[in-house]
Design a protein around this motif. Structure first.
Motif, PDB file in Angstrom:
ATOM      1  N   GLU A 138       5.228   1.033   8.660  1.00 27.21           N
ATOM      2  CA  GLU A 138       5.655   2.309   8.067  1.00 27.21           C
ATOM      3  C   GLU A 138       6.568   2.074   6.866  1.00 27.21           C
ATOM      4  N   HIS A 139       6.985   0.806   6.681  1.00 25.79           N
ATOM      5  CA  HIS A 139       7.910   0.500   5.580  1.00 25.79           C
ATOM      6  C   HIS A 139       7.208  -0.040   4.348  1.00 25.79           C
ATOM      7  N   CYS A 140       6.021  -0.592   4.522  1.00 23.60           N
ATOM      8  CA  CYS A 140       5.333  -1.207   3.377  1.00 23.60           C
ATOM      9  C   CYS A 140       3.844  -1.390   3.699  1.00 23.60           C
ATOM     10  N   ILE A 141       3.013  -1.064   2.713  1.00 19.42           N
ATOM     11  CA  ILE A 141       1.559  -1.226   2.875  1.00 19.42           C
ATOM     12  C   ILE A 141       0.995  -2.129   1.779  1.00 19.42           C
ATOM     13  N   ALA A 142       1.850  -3.000   1.235  1.00 11.30           N
ATOM     14  CA  ALA A 142       1.409  -3.873   0.142  1.00 11.30           C
ATOM     15  C   ALA A 142       0.463  -4.952   0.653  1.00 11.30           C
ATOM     16  N   VAL A 143      -0.313  -5.521  -0.270  1.00 14.27           N
ATOM     17  CA  VAL A 143      -1.183  -6.652   0.074  1.00 14.27           C
ATOM     18  C   VAL A 143      -0.762  -7.881  -0.724  1.00 14.27           C
ATOM     19  N   PRO A 152      10.670   4.642  -5.612  1.00 18.35           N
ATOM     20  CA  PRO A 152      11.183   3.971  -4.410  1.00 18.35           C
ATOM     21  C   PRO A 152      10.265   2.843  -3.977  1.00 18.35           C
ATOM     22  N   CYS A 153      10.843   1.789  -3.461  1.00 17.64           N
ATOM     23  CA  CYS A 153      10.055   0.659  -2.956  1.00 17.64           C
ATOM     24  C   CYS A 153      10.933  -0.185  -2.028  1.00 17.64           C
ATOM     25  N   ASN A 154      10.542  -0.235  -0.761  1.00 17.84           N
ATOM     26  CA  ASN A 154      11.326  -1.006   0.214  1.00 17.84           C
ATOM     27  C   ASN A 154      11.289  -2.505  -0.045  1.00 17.84           C
ATOM     28  N   LYS A 155      10.256  -2.956  -0.714  1.00 21.08           N
ATOM     29  CA  LYS A 155      10.173  -4.397  -1.007  1.00 21.08           C
ATOM     30  C   LYS A 155      11.124  -4.769  -2.145  1.00 21.08           C
ATOM     31  N   ARG A 156      11.200  -3.921  -3.141  1.00 23.67           N
ATOM     32  CA  ARG A 156      12.094  -4.183  -4.278  1.00 23.67           C
ATOM     33  C   ARG A 156      13.531  -3.806  -3.941  1.00 23.67           C
ATOM     34  N   ILE A 177      -5.286   0.328  -3.612  1.00 27.15           N
ATOM     35  CA  ILE A 177      -5.342  -1.136  -3.517  1.00 27.15           C
ATOM     36  C   ILE A 177      -4.600  -1.653  -2.289  1.00 27.15           C
ATOM     37  N   HIS A 178      -4.150  -0.782  -1.446  1.00 27.08           N
ATOM     38  CA  HIS A 178      -3.196  -1.208  -0.408  1.00 27.08           C
ATOM     39  C   HIS A 178      -3.860  -1.626   0.905  1.00 27.08           C
ATOM     40  N   ALA A 179      -2.975  -1.955   1.877  1.00 24.25           N
ATOM     41  CA  ALA A 179      -3.409  -2.641   3.097  1.00 24.25           C
ATOM     42  C   ALA A 179      -4.102  -1.707   4.086  1.00 24.25           C
ATOM     43  N   SER A 216      14.904   2.075   0.291  1.00 28.79           N
ATOM     44  CA  SER A 216      14.701   3.138  -0.694  1.00 28.79           C
ATOM     45  C   SER A 216      13.446   3.958  -0.412  1.00 28.79           C
ATOM     46  N   GLY A 217      12.563   3.467   0.451  1.00 20.32           N
ATOM     47  CA  GLY A 217      11.325   4.189   0.748  1.00 20.32           C
ATOM     48  C   GLY A 217      10.123   3.456   0.184  1.00 20.32           C
ATOM     49  N   CYS A 218       8.955   4.054   0.398  1.00 18.32           N
ATOM     50  CA  CYS A 218       7.706   3.436  -0.071  1.00 18.32           C
ATOM     51  C   CYS A 218       6.930   4.452  -0.897  1.00 18.32           C
ATOM     52  N   GLY A 219       6.871   4.206  -2.199  1.00 18.00           N
ATOM     53  CA  GLY A 219       6.169   5.137  -3.081  1.00 18.00           C
ATOM     54  C   GLY A 219       4.678   5.200  -2.822  1.00 18.00           C
ATOM     55  N   ALA A 220       4.124   4.105  -2.319  1.00 20.83           N
ATOM     56  CA  ALA A 220       2.672   4.034  -2.150  1.00 20.83           C
ATOM     57  C   ALA A 220       2.176   4.813  -0.935  1.00 20.83           C
ATOM     58  N   MET A 221       3.037   4.956   0.063  1.00 22.24           N
ATOM     59  CA  MET A 221       2.590   5.533   1.338  1.00 22.24           C
ATOM     60  C   MET A 221       1.922   6.903   1.128  1.00 22.24           C
ATOM     61  N   ARG A 244       4.202 -12.441  -5.858  1.00 23.45           N
ATOM     62  CA  ARG A 244       4.537 -11.190  -5.188  1.00 23.45           C
ATOM     63  C   ARG A 244       3.412 -10.176  -5.343  1.00 23.45           C
ATOM     64  N   THR A 245       3.501  -9.156  -4.530  1.00 24.38           N
ATOM     65  CA  THR A 245       2.435  -8.157  -4.519  1.00 24.38           C
ATOM     66  C   THR A 245       2.246  -7.503  -5.883  1.00 24.38           C
ATOM     67  N   ARG A 246       1.047  -7.008  -6.118  1.00 27.44           N
ATOM     68  CA  ARG A 246       0.790  -6.256  -7.358  1.00 27.44           C
ATOM     69  C   ARG A 246       0.845  -4.751  -7.112  1.00 27.44           C
ATOM     70  N   CYS A 247       1.481  -4.304  -6.058  1.00 30.23           N
ATOM     71  CA  CYS A 247       1.674  -2.862  -5.830  1.00 30.23           C
ATOM     72  C   CYS A 247       2.327  -2.253  -7.072  1.00 30.23           C
ATOM     73  N   HIS A 248       1.729  -1.170  -7.599  1.00 28.82           N
ATOM     74  CA  HIS A 248       2.228  -0.564  -8.835  1.00 28.82           C
ATOM     75  C   HIS A 248       3.679  -0.116  -8.679  1.00 28.82           C
ATOM     76  N   TYR A 249       4.019   0.376  -7.509  1.00 26.84           N
ATOM     77  CA  TYR A 249       5.357   0.935  -7.311  1.00 26.84           C
ATOM     78  C   TYR A 249       6.412  -0.173  -7.256  1.00 26.84           C
ATOM     79  N   PHE A 250       6.001  -1.345  -6.812  1.00 28.37           N
ATOM     80  CA  PHE A 250       6.922  -2.483  -6.784  1.00 28.37           C
ATOM     81  C   PHE A 250       7.381  -2.831  -8.205  1.00 28.37           C
ATOM     82  N   TYR A 251       6.475  -2.673  -9.180  1.00 29.99           N
ATOM     83  CA  TYR A 251       6.800  -3.038 -10.565  1.00 29.99           C
ATOM     84  C   TYR A 251       7.432  -1.880 -11.339  1.00 29.99           C
TER      85      TYR A 251
HETATM   86 FE1  SF4 Z   1       7.025  -1.117  -2.197  1.00 30.25          FE
HETATM   87 FE2  SF4 Z   1       5.590   0.546  -0.651  1.00 30.25          FE
HETATM   88 FE3  SF4 Z   1       4.443  -0.972  -2.531  1.00 30.25          FE
HETATM   89 FE4  SF4 Z   1       5.439  -2.048  -0.278  1.00 30.25          FE
HETATM   90  S1  SF4 Z   1       3.698  -0.658  -0.471  1.00 30.25           S
HETATM   91  S2  SF4 Z   1       5.610  -2.866  -2.350  1.00 30.25           S
HETATM   92  S3  SF4 Z   1       7.276  -0.800  -0.001  1.00 30.25           S
HETATM   93  S4  SF4 Z   1       5.917   0.719  -2.823  1.00 30.25           S
END
Ligand code: SF4
Length: 336
Positions: A154-159, A127-131, A146-148, A135-140, A115-122
């Protein structure tokens, strides 16, 4: 504490049967899943240990390629003599990732499913739409260095964090899976998903399926290849940007090119139109720069990661230099 039960499966059908229970992920190397459990991101009710399944062999495939069992470790693949001689791009990409200790237990199947290493996911406090969908996207609007830059929503920018998968994408590998509806083969490009409006789903593997093997086609581009990885530390760090390049030249004329990017999207990124446009052209600084621009034409940067657009273009140029042995800067100078 999250209590869970533990089941060890000895064959694929027993593993699939045990996996049918709700929240019963497969446990192989555990290098990602155990972290996810410790952080409270994954809360399984049952772990299905698949380490004894007979799907770890690396062997010739019927069409002249090589089939790598899903439970082959990253080290076993990277140091296999057939992989090193016929698919050195794959070996190099694997050895650029993780640490020797992790590569010794991490498996090919697990690598595809990490799974992604997005800090907010862990971080379960954010908030994190993937987890937690919706709930939203903390990274946006947060720390998104480190993101995409490609294929985000608009829901996720993880790599996707893998190095191995970037090489597998460039080599046009395929993934053999089996499950409730029998066996099927998924082209590597179609295995991982872009986030769209369902970023909690990383791949097109169905809930009732398991990865059995990854197959490499006969052509391994062993003569001209490059894996360029740009990262914050020299070792044990995920890619900010990576480029897997497979090349065929006739003199300086480009006969074939495959280029996959890592660290820039929710999946290894290929642009087949850009690749097709290169065929027949002379490899020089202008051609490569134009190709890099084409690869980046849909890139979108955020305040924290816009630097990746130029960084990726330069990494692509570096990969062409390494694969071809041609100094593009020198050729440009020669022409002036
Ligand atoms: Fe969650 Fe946003 Fe990170 Fe995607 S980019 S894993 S939605 S915090």
């Amino acid at each position: 504490m999250n209590r869970f039960s533990y089941t060890r499966a000895n064959d694929v059908s027993a593993a699939l049967e045990a996996h049918r229970a709700p929240s019963a992920p497969f446990l192989a190397g555990g290098t990602n899943l155990v972290d996810l459990i410790k952080e409270g991101v994954a809360r399984p009710e049952r772990l299905v240990d698949i380490r004894r399944l007979p799907i770890a062999a690396i062997q010739p495939s019927a069409d002249g390629g090589i089939e790598i069992g899903a439970l082959a470790t990253n080290s076993a693949v990277a140091y296999d003599e057939r992989i090193q001689s016929r698919y050195p791009l794959l070996s190099k990409a694997i050895l650029s990732g993780a640490s020797a200790q992790i590569r010794n237990v991490a498996t090919v199947g697990g690598n595809l499913l990490q799974r992604t290493r997005c800090h907010y996911f862990y971080d379960t406090a954010t908030p994190c739409n993937k987890r937690r969908p919706g709930s939203g996207c903390g990274a946006m609007n947060g720390v998104n260095r480190i993101h995409a830059i490609l294929g985000a929503s608009e829901h996720c920018i993880a790599v996707h964090p893998s190095d191995m998968c970037v090489a597998l994408a460039a080599l046009d590998a395929s993934v053999r899976v089996t499950g409730g509806e029998g066996e099927r083969v998924v082209p590597f490009d179609a295995f991982h998903r872009l986030p769209g409006d369902a970023p909690h789903i990383d791949t097109n593997l169905r809930d009732d399926e398991i990865i059995v093997a990854v197959t490499l086609p006969a052509e391994g581009f062993a003569d001209r290849y490059a894996y360029v990885k740009v990262r914050d530390r020299a070792s044990f760090a995920f890619a900010l940007v990576s480029v897997a390049l497979a090349l065929k030249l006739d003199g300086t004329r480009i006969e074939a090119v495959r280029c996959a990017l890592g660290g820039v999207a929710h999946k290894p990124w290929r642009d087949r139109d850009a690749e097709a446009a290169l065929r027949g052209k002379t490899l020089d600084a202008t051609t490569v720069r134009d190709f890099a621009s084409a690869m980046m034409r849909d890139a979108r940067g955020l305040p924290g990661n816009a630097f990746k657009i130029e960084l990726t273009a330069r990494a692509i140029e570096r990969a062409f230099e390494q694969a071809s042995g041609i100094s593009l800067a020198a050729r440009e100078d020669d022409a002036s």
